[in-house]
Design a protein around this motif. Structure first.
Motif, PDB file in Angstrom:
ATOM      1  N   VAL A 181      -6.799  24.261  -8.131  1.00  0.00           N
ATOM      2  CA  VAL A 181      -5.409  23.941  -7.817  1.00  0.00           C
ATOM      3  C   VAL A 181      -4.987  24.672  -6.541  1.00  0.00           C
ATOM      4  CG1 VAL A 181      -3.019  24.067  -8.614  1.00  0.00           C
ATOM      5  CG2 VAL A 181      -4.850  23.549 -10.234  1.00  0.00           C
ATOM      6  N   LEU A 182      -4.406  23.921  -5.591  1.00  0.00           N
ATOM      7  CA  LEU A 182      -3.981  24.481  -4.308  1.00  0.00           C
ATOM      8  C   LEU A 182      -2.467  24.692  -4.237  1.00  0.00           C
ATOM      9  CD1 LEU A 182      -6.190  22.238  -1.990  1.00  0.00           C
ATOM     10  CD2 LEU A 182      -6.734  24.498  -2.922  1.00  0.00           C
ATOM     11  N   GLY A 183      -1.699  23.907  -4.981  1.00  0.00           N
ATOM     12  CA  GLY A 183      -0.245  24.043  -4.950  1.00  0.00           C
ATOM     13  C   GLY A 183       0.438  22.930  -5.716  1.00  0.00           C
ATOM     14  N   LYS A 184       1.778  22.945  -5.701  1.00  0.00           N
ATOM     15  CA  LYS A 184       2.546  21.970  -6.473  1.00  0.00           C
ATOM     16  C   LYS A 184       3.702  21.438  -5.647  1.00  0.00           C
ATOM     17  CE  LYS A 184       4.573  21.223 -11.062  1.00  0.00           C
ATOM     18  NZ  LYS A 184       4.975  21.845 -12.320  1.00  0.00           N
ATOM     19  N   GLN A 185       3.957  20.134  -5.770  1.00  0.00           N
ATOM     20  CA  GLN A 185       5.109  19.478  -5.141  1.00  0.00           C
ATOM     21  C   GLN A 185       5.743  18.576  -6.182  1.00  0.00           C
ATOM     22  OE1 GLN A 185       4.781  17.965  -1.062  1.00  0.00           O
ATOM     23  NE2 GLN A 185       5.640  16.041  -1.753  1.00  0.00           N
ATOM     24  N   GLU A 186       6.964  18.951  -6.609  1.00  0.00           N
ATOM     25  CA  GLU A 186       7.657  18.248  -7.697  1.00  0.00           C
ATOM     26  C   GLU A 186       6.741  18.179  -8.921  1.00  0.00           C
ATOM     27  OE1 GLU A 186       8.881  14.647  -5.636  1.00  0.00           O
ATOM     28  OE2 GLU A 186      10.856  15.511  -5.306  1.00  0.00           O
ATOM     29  N   VAL A 187       6.350  16.984  -9.406  1.00  0.00           N
ATOM     30  CA  VAL A 187       5.526  16.878 -10.620  1.00  0.00           C
ATOM     31  C   VAL A 187       4.046  16.697 -10.292  1.00  0.00           C
ATOM     32  CG1 VAL A 187       7.409  15.915 -11.955  1.00  0.00           C
ATOM     33  CG2 VAL A 187       5.853  14.374 -10.766  1.00  0.00           C
ATOM     34  N   TRP A 188       3.646  16.991  -9.062  1.00  0.00           N
ATOM     35  CA  TRP A 188       2.266  16.738  -8.629  1.00  0.00           C
ATOM     36  C   TRP A 188       1.563  18.042  -8.251  1.00  0.00           C
ATOM     37  CZ3 TRP A 188       0.384  11.893  -9.150  1.00  0.00           C
ATOM     38  CH2 TRP A 188       1.316  10.864  -9.308  1.00  0.00           C
ATOM     39  N   TYR A 189       0.324  18.183  -8.737  1.00  0.00           N
ATOM     40  CA  TYR A 189      -0.527  19.280  -8.307  1.00  0.00           C
ATOM     41  C   TYR A 189      -1.456  18.788  -7.194  1.00  0.00           C
ATOM     42  CZ  TYR A 189       0.483  22.647 -12.035  1.00  0.00           C
ATOM     43  OH  TYR A 189       1.083  23.556 -12.860  1.00  0.00           O
ATOM     44  N   LYS A 190      -1.535  19.543  -6.111  1.00  0.00           N
ATOM     45  CA  LYS A 190      -2.562  19.277  -5.095  1.00  0.00           C
ATOM     46  C   LYS A 190      -3.808  20.047  -5.506  1.00  0.00           C
ATOM     47  CE  LYS A 190      -3.463  19.222  -0.130  1.00  0.00           C
ATOM     48  NZ  LYS A 190      -2.956  19.584   1.211  1.00  0.00           N
ATOM     49  N   VAL A 191      -4.939  19.340  -5.643  1.00  0.00           N
ATOM     50  CA  VAL A 191      -6.148  19.970  -6.156  1.00  0.00           C
ATOM     51  C   VAL A 191      -7.335  19.652  -5.259  1.00  0.00           C
ATOM     52  CG1 VAL A 191      -5.284  19.804  -8.526  1.00  0.00           C
ATOM     53  CG2 VAL A 191      -6.795  18.019  -7.642  1.00  0.00           C
ATOM     54  N   LYS A 192      -8.392  20.419  -5.458  1.00  0.00           N
ATOM     55  CA  LYS A 192      -9.658  20.191  -4.756  1.00  0.00           C
ATOM     56  C   LYS A 192     -10.744  19.981  -5.795  1.00  0.00           C
ATOM     57  CE  LYS A 192     -12.515  22.122  -1.042  1.00  0.00           C
ATOM     58  NZ  LYS A 192     -12.681  23.269  -0.112  1.00  0.00           N
ATOM     59  N   TYR A 193     -11.475  18.855  -5.636  1.00  0.00           N
ATOM     60  CA  TYR A 193     -12.559  18.542  -6.568  1.00  0.00           C
ATOM     61  C   TYR A 193     -13.711  17.920  -5.791  1.00  0.00           C
ATOM     62  CZ  TYR A 193     -15.281  16.276 -10.229  1.00  0.00           C
ATOM     63  OH  TYR A 193     -16.302  15.871 -11.030  1.00  0.00           O
ATOM     64  N   ASP A 194     -14.894  18.458  -6.023  1.00  0.00           N
ATOM     65  CA  ASP A 194     -16.090  17.916  -5.371  1.00  0.00           C
ATOM     66  C   ASP A 194     -15.912  17.883  -3.843  1.00  0.00           C
ATOM     67  OD1 ASP A 194     -18.663  17.039  -5.433  1.00  0.00           O
ATOM     68  OD2 ASP A 194     -18.178  14.930  -5.820  1.00  0.00           O
ATOM     69  N   SER A 195     -15.346  18.960  -3.287  1.00  0.00           N
ATOM     70  CA  SER A 195     -15.140  19.151  -1.840  1.00  0.00           C
ATOM     71  C   SER A 195     -14.069  18.236  -1.261  1.00  0.00           C
ATOM     72  CB  SER A 195     -16.458  18.940  -1.064  1.00  0.00           C
ATOM     73  OG  SER A 195     -17.444  19.843  -1.516  1.00  0.00           O
ATOM     74  N   LYS A 196     -13.311  17.521  -2.092  1.00  0.00           N
ATOM     75  CA  LYS A 196     -12.252  16.647  -1.604  1.00  0.00           C
ATOM     76  C   LYS A 196     -10.912  17.069  -2.190  1.00  0.00           C
ATOM     77  CE  LYS A 196     -15.036  12.514  -0.703  1.00  0.00           C
ATOM     78  NZ  LYS A 196     -15.181  11.072  -0.955  1.00  0.00           N
ATOM     79  N   GLU A 197      -9.837  16.906  -1.384  1.00  0.00           N
ATOM     80  CA  GLU A 197      -8.496  17.239  -1.833  1.00  0.00           C
ATOM     81  C   GLU A 197      -7.727  15.981  -2.238  1.00  0.00           C
ATOM     82  OE1 GLU A 197      -6.479  19.508   1.125  1.00  0.00           O
ATOM     83  OE2 GLU A 197      -7.889  21.197   1.024  1.00  0.00           O
ATOM     84  N   GLY A 198      -6.910  16.106  -3.260  1.00  0.00           N
ATOM     85  CA  GLY A 198      -6.115  14.975  -3.730  1.00  0.00           C
ATOM     86  C   GLY A 198      -4.977  15.476  -4.618  1.00  0.00           C
ATOM     87  N   TRP A 199      -4.310  14.529  -5.320  1.00  0.00           N
ATOM     88  CA  TRP A 199      -3.124  14.861  -6.121  1.00  0.00           C
ATOM     89  C   TRP A 199      -3.284  14.362  -7.548  1.00  0.00           C
ATOM     90  CZ3 TRP A 199       0.909  17.623  -3.866  1.00  0.00           C
ATOM     91  CH2 TRP A 199       0.831  17.781  -2.472  1.00  0.00           C
ATOM     92  N   ILE A 200      -2.860  15.174  -8.507  1.00  0.00           N
ATOM     93  CA  ILE A 200      -2.930  14.843  -9.934  1.00  0.00           C
ATOM     94  C   ILE A 200      -1.558  15.113 -10.549  1.00  0.00           C
ATOM     95  CG2 ILE A 200      -3.905  15.528 -12.161  1.00  0.00           C
ATOM     96  CD1 ILE A 200      -6.491  16.155 -10.791  1.00  0.00           C
ATOM     97  N   ASN A 201      -1.103  14.215 -11.412  1.00  0.00           N
ATOM     98  CA  ASN A 201       0.165  14.429 -12.115  1.00  0.00           C
ATOM     99  C   ASN A 201       0.044  15.677 -12.986  1.00  0.00           C
ATOM    100  OD1 ASN A 201       2.379  14.188 -14.074  1.00  0.00           O
ATOM    101  ND2 ASN A 201       2.660  12.170 -13.152  1.00  0.00           N
ATOM    102  N   SER A 202       1.021  16.577 -12.873  1.00  0.00           N
ATOM    103  CA  SER A 202       0.944  17.875 -13.530  1.00  0.00           C
ATOM    104  C   SER A 202       0.893  17.789 -15.064  1.00  0.00           C
ATOM    105  CB  SER A 202       2.132  18.748 -13.109  1.00  0.00           C
ATOM    106  OG  SER A 202       3.355  18.131 -13.474  1.00  0.00           O
ATOM    107  N   LYS A 203       1.370  16.674 -15.636  1.00  0.00           N
ATOM    108  CA  LYS A 203       1.369  16.589 -17.104  1.00  0.00           C
ATOM    109  C   LYS A 203      -0.030  16.390 -17.665  1.00  0.00           C
ATOM    110  CE  LYS A 203       2.550  11.627 -17.352  1.00  0.00           C
ATOM    111  NZ  LYS A 203       3.551  10.664 -17.814  1.00  0.00           N
ATOM    112  N   TYR A 204      -1.014  16.110 -16.799  1.00  0.00           N
ATOM    113  CA  TYR A 204      -2.395  15.924 -17.253  1.00  0.00           C
ATOM    114  C   TYR A 204      -3.283  17.104 -16.878  1.00  0.00           C
ATOM    115  CZ  TYR A 204      -0.782  11.105 -17.698  1.00  0.00           C
ATOM    116  OH  TYR A 204      -0.078   9.979 -18.025  1.00  0.00           O
ATOM    117  N   LEU A 205      -2.696  18.256 -16.533  1.00  0.00           N
ATOM    118  CA  LEU A 205      -3.493  19.393 -16.072  1.00  0.00           C
ATOM    119  C   LEU A 205      -2.978  20.682 -16.690  1.00  0.00           C
ATOM    120  CD1 LEU A 205      -5.826  19.802 -13.946  1.00  0.00           C
ATOM    121  CD2 LEU A 205      -4.071  20.664 -12.416  1.00  0.00           C
ATOM    122  N   ILE A 206      -3.905  21.508 -17.202  1.00  0.00           N
ATOM    123  CA  ILE A 206      -3.564  22.832 -17.701  1.00  0.00           C
ATOM    124  C   ILE A 206      -4.470  23.855 -17.035  1.00  0.00           C
ATOM    125  CG2 ILE A 206      -2.746  21.995 -19.939  1.00  0.00           C
ATOM    126  CD1 ILE A 206      -5.430  22.827 -21.136  1.00  0.00           C
TER     127      ILE A 206
END
Length: 401
Positions: free
Chosen positions: A121-146
């Motif tokens: 996890v790199l950070g949060k914007q409103e209900v979205w987490y910015k994450v890094k997976y498999d060397s790529k960055e993207g966004w995941i809805n925070s309600k599906y991440l702990i």
């Protein structure tokens, strides 16, 4: 004569008095006019000053109102811009989740992450987490991440260790039993008269589903719920099955489900006997004997149940439920396609592959280290009808003697 002079004198006095009265009257009138004129000028000056003050007051009031409106506008504009808050921790998905290129429900989905996938996890914007997976960055809805805590990691490592220890103990026990049998046989032969030897029982696969195969990939787990597996490659030579390679791997994050019961989106690997249809990979063909497709960016596996191309490789984004093969450059560097649900039975799922390890359990595939996967993809031969046997270790006796 004297009367005339007296009359003239009296008239002259009256004229002088009248003239003097007129002068006084004129002076009074002039004074009144001058006074009134001064009053008019004073009132005019007061009016000008009053109007000037009013204008100045109005101008200042307008300026204050303008500044207030400007401040409100700037505040509104500032509030409307979403703020990104930097955060640093490991996260774990709680469901199958879309990995998007922007923080919005309408943003493009670049891949889907399986349940219990570990991300940075790199950070949060409103209900979205910015994450890094498999060397790529993207966004995941925070309600599906702990948060993936140190205790979670420790538990996973402990489970893997126990799995490996159990597999090693089982192998050691089998070797000890074999050694004991050989020792007893040797001891008996020195004190007994040789007799007609009993028919030798050849260890190997006894299931009719494997009778026409000369190559078997055996995948066993300690239980139906475990995602850790022991993997063995067996090659048949004459009537004997020889162990070629052994390694550890992973299956679905939710363990196994028998083929007859397995359903889509459950993160369970189908248990039973599977065949091999073809191969593909992000890397160039390493030398497999199966037809091999090099992964391109337009390659998708359609997982929309009921679609004409359900559980098939297609060259366009079908929308809905799918796998974008190029989004998994590590896992799909080399991969084998199984024949699970080749008949496209609704809601049974698909895209069941054998591929390289990712960061944890899979969404239903079988994974192993890259070295063993490269060995496997170049070893299997369609002319020898290779089969993949996936079972909990408690079922081994049904297939092996």
């Amino acid at each position: 004569m004297s009367k005339l002079l007296k009359l003239i004198t009296n008239n002259r006095k009256k004229s002088i008095i009248l003239a003097a009265s007129g002068v006084v009257l004129c002076a009074a009138v002039a004074g009144v006019l001058i006074h009134n004129n001064n009053n008019v000028k004073t009132e005019a000056n007061k009016t000008v000053l009053t109007d000037g003050k009013k204008a100045e007051t109005t101008t200042k009031t307008n300026e204050v109102a303008s500044n207030k409106d400007k401040t409100q506008t700037e505040t509104t504009t500032s509030k409307s811009e979403p703020q990104f808050v930097e955060q640093k921790f490991a996260g774990k998905t709680t469901e199958i989740v879309n990995f998007r290129d922007n923080p919005a429900e309408t943003a493009n989905v670049t891949k889907q992450l399986a349940k219990r996938t570990i991300v940075e996890v790199l950070g949060k914007q409103e209900v979205w987490y910015k994450v890094k997976y498999d060397s790529k960055e993207g966004w995941i809805n925070s309600k599906y991440l702990i948060e993936y805590t140190a205790d979670d990691k420790k538990a996973d490592e402990e489970a893997a260790r126990k799995q490996q220890e159990a597999a090693a103990a089982a192998q050691k026990s089998a070797e000890a039993a074999k050694a004991a049998t050989n020792s007893n046989t040797s001891a008996k032969s020195t004190i007994t008269t040789p007799a007609t030897p009993a028919p030798e029982v050849k260890k190997g696969f006894k299931s009719p589903q494997l009778s026409n195969s000369s190559q078997v990939i055996l995948i066993t787990t300690s239980s139906m719920s475990s995602s850790y597996a022991n993997i063995k490659f067996y090659q048949k030579s004459g009537e004997y099955w020889n162990l070629k390679t052994e390694t550890n791997g992973r299956v679905g994050t939710s363990g196994l489900a028998y083929i007859s019961n397995r359903m889509q989106s459950t993160n369970k690997t189908p248990a039973g006997v599977l065949g091999i249809l073809s191969a593909f990979g992000v890397a160039d063909n390493p030398g497999t004997k199966y037809s091999y497709a090099n992964v391109t960016d337009d390659m998708y596996w359609d997982l929309n149940s009921g679609s004409a191309t359900y559980n098939r490789l297609i060259h366009n984004n079908p929308g809905g439920d799918f796998e974008h093969l190029a989004s998994y450059p590590t896992q799909y560097k080399y991969a084998l396609v199984t024949d699970y649900n080749v008949n496209q039975t609704a809601n049974k799922g698909g895209a069941i592959f054998v591929h390289i390890n990712g960061s944890g359990g899979t969404a239903g595939c079988v994974s192993m280290p890259e070295a063993q996967m490269r060995e496997l993809i170049t070893w299997v031969d369609p002319g020898q009808n290779p089969k993949i046997l996936i079972i909990p270790s408690s079922d081994l006796s049904k297939y092996w003697y």
